[in-house]
Design a protein around this motif. Structure first.
Motif, PDB file in Angstrom:
ATOM      1  N   TYR A  50     -36.187  38.686  65.152  1.00  0.00           N
ATOM      2  CA  TYR A  50     -37.129  37.841  65.888  1.00  0.00           C
ATOM      3  C   TYR A  50     -36.928  36.370  65.530  1.00  0.00           C
ATOM      4  CZ  TYR A  50     -39.752  42.029  67.282  1.00  0.00           C
ATOM      5  OH  TYR A  50     -40.134  43.227  67.828  1.00  0.00           O
TER       6      TYR A  50
ATOM      7  N   GLU B 197     -48.002  39.790  71.008  1.00  0.00           N
ATOM      8  CA  GLU B 197     -48.471  38.397  71.058  1.00  0.00           C
ATOM      9  C   GLU B 197     -48.523  37.942  72.517  1.00  0.00           C
ATOM     10  OE1 GLU B 197     -46.716  35.743  68.093  1.00  0.00           O
ATOM     11  OE2 GLU B 197     -45.778  37.495  67.164  1.00  0.00           O
TER      12      GLU B 197
ATOM     13  N   LEU C 107     -41.985  38.418  72.124  1.00  0.00           N
ATOM     14  CA  LEU C 107     -43.353  38.175  71.666  1.00  0.00           C
ATOM     15  C   LEU C 107     -44.305  39.230  72.229  1.00  0.00           C
ATOM     16  CD1 LEU C 107     -43.568  34.283  72.013  1.00  0.00           C
ATOM     17  CD2 LEU C 107     -43.599  35.576  69.869  1.00  0.00           C
TER      18      LEU C 107
END
Length: 511
Positions: free
Chosen positions: A437, A466, A461
């Motif tokens: 990531y 997220e 994400l």
């Protein structure tokens, strides 16, 4: 955060639009420069510039670009001079080459992104009339988009995105070292005066899709005029700030009339009155911007011979054009048998043209010639990743990972190996490590202007849950002024991520 304007030292410049001007001067071709055998490269803080023109002209152009970057930073308050990868600019000998590369006979320059950097292509030489949209005007307009997307990404209305870029495209660099900006983009002025500004209710409601030449001039001209109005009418600046802030925040059911004194109709009346008065521009003192060092040197002969074919490969070629691009690069590479650069580029072209075995072989040859060439390892890694996916042999997965790591070590600021590292773990399966990531995040931060890197990072994400951050990062794609499949996909994803974020924020209370 929205791009605002800070007070700038320097006197105003009065400019008046001539009411009697009714005809737009025809577009004039840029005067071609005199081609030279050798290419030169200028390296400055924010730009890498290639030209086959004179060294003196190249230095002058590089200085101008750095001053323009400094202007944008000064008036918007951005104080991070190192953010992002340098923009590459290619100065070709005439605009016929630019049009051929763009596959568009109506433009004199263009800006886009590759997987390594953002770049612009334009012809050397100056425009022959103030009423022509010159290549430098296009570059300044597009670099303002680039700067805005890097430092102020948000959901802006189409007219403001284009008006902000137009505001800075009409810039001059007098011999005294100052910078004049906020000037009238004269190519837009005749249509704006003759046909009157674009109706504001339509300007606020639409993007640039379907605009013809004349309506396009009115749209862009009115977008510039409205941006200029809010810049120089300090007593009205809070209105546009409030409007843009609410728009970026996604405030539902916004009523435009409530943001502007007298509503949209009153704003339009004020804008037309504003246009009839002398319009001010600004001057930035020579001492306000520090250009920094500019280093100029010769381009490696093999790289110079390949520049125009490399541009063809970078600029999103059509499938039917790829065999010809491969042939051209292969022929040039044969003239420079000791050039690892030529072989790495050939491997990239062969990969795009589905010549996978040849791509791997030429990547290996490039590495043998130069074991420190990052892009050669990246070309090798792509081929090895596909092989590993096909046969799922552990030794092939290890070989692909080894190539990716070597590519990254050879150039830690190249986003390609970072993206490949994430792709390796996604293809191999299993738990994505945090470093995967992190690598994708760095690739995005190096080149946030790339739709591909932005979309990949957004989806990563979302995979981590997220959703709110992912949705926010989609804004520049979802609210782009220009229609595209990417914009449609971003809007659909944003809708889904917003729903997931709301669900996560307010979980069901059902037993």
């Amino acid at each position: 955060m929205q791009p605002g304007f800070n007070a700038v030292a320097g006197g105003g410049v009065t400019i008046r639009v001539l009411k009697g001007l009714l005809l737009l001067a025809g577009a004039l071709a840029l005067m071609p420069g005199t081609a030279q055998a050798a290419w030169l490269q200028a390296n400055s803080r924010h730009f890498t510039i290639m030209s086959d023109g004179s060294e003196a002209r190249l230095h002058e152009f590089a200085e101008k670009l750095e001053k323009f970057d400094g202007l944008l930073r000064r008036v918007t308050g951005v104080d991070d001079p190192e953010a992002g990868s340098p923009v590459h600019v290619y100065l070709l000998s005439n605009d016929a080459k630019v049009k051929a590369l763009a596959r568009n006979p109506n433009i004199g320059g263009f800006y886009t992104t590759s997987d390594r950097f953002a770049y612009a292509v334009l012809a050397r030489g100056a425009k022959t009339s103030d009423y022509d949209v010159g290549a430098e005007d296009i570059l300044f307009h597009e670099y303002t988009h680039h700067f805005m997307l890097h430092h102020f990404p948000a959901a802006y209305p189409a007219w403001y995105v284009e008006g902000f870029a137009e505001f800075f495209s009409a810039v001059k660099f007098p011999k005294d070292g100052s910078i004049q900006f906020g000037r009238i983009p004269m190519a837009r002025a005749p249509t704006l005066v003759q046909d009157s500004p674009y109706p504001l209710k339509d300007l606020f409601a639409r993007d640039t899709d379907g605009l013809g030449l004349r309506d396009g001039d009115r749209y862009y001209g009115t977008a510039w005029l409205l941006t200029h109005y809010f810049q120089y009418k300090a007593d009205r600046r809070a209105e546009i700030s409030h409007y843009l802030k609410d728009l970026a925040a996604g405030v539902p059911d916004m009523k435009l009339d409530g943001y502007f004194a007298g509503g949209v109709e009153g704003l339009e009346k004020d804008l037309k009155a504003y246009m009839r008065r002398p319009l001010s521009a600004s001057r930035l003192d020579p001492s306000a911007v520090t250009v920094g060092a500019i280093a100029i040197g010769p381009v490696d002969p093999a790289q110079g011979a390949l520049i125009e074919d490399e541009l063809r490969l970078m600029n999103h070629p059509r499938t039917e054009d790829l065999p010809d691009i491969v042939r051209a690069i292969r022929a040039t590479a044969a003239k420079f048998p000791s050039s690892a650069y030529a072989l790495a580029l050939l491997a990239e072209a062969e990969w795009e043209a589905e010549e996978k075995a040849a791509a791997l072989a030429d990547a290996d040859r490039a590495i043998a010639l130069d074991p420190g060439l990052s892009r050669a390892y990246s070309a090798q890694a792509r081929a090895l990743l596909e092989r590993a996916q096909d046969d799922d042999k552990e030794e092939d997965w290890k070989a692909a990972l080894k190539a990716i790591v070597k590519a990254n070590r050879a150039d830690t600021e190249d986003p390609v190996p970072l993206a490949l590292f994430y792709r390796y773990h996604a293809m191999k399966g299993g738990l994505m490590p945090d470093i995967g990531y992190d690598g994708l995040a760095k690739a995005f931060l190096l080149l946030p202007q790339s739709p591909e890197y932005r979309m990949n990072y957004v989806q990563a994400l979302a995979f981590r849950g997220e959703y709110a951050k992912a949705s926010q990062l989609l804004d520049p794609l979802a609210y782009s002024p220009h229609p595209s499949g990417t914009r449609d996909a971003a809007l659909a994803l944003k809708k889904r991520f917003d729903a997931e974020a709301a669900r996560k924020k307010s979980p069901s209370t059902a037993p």
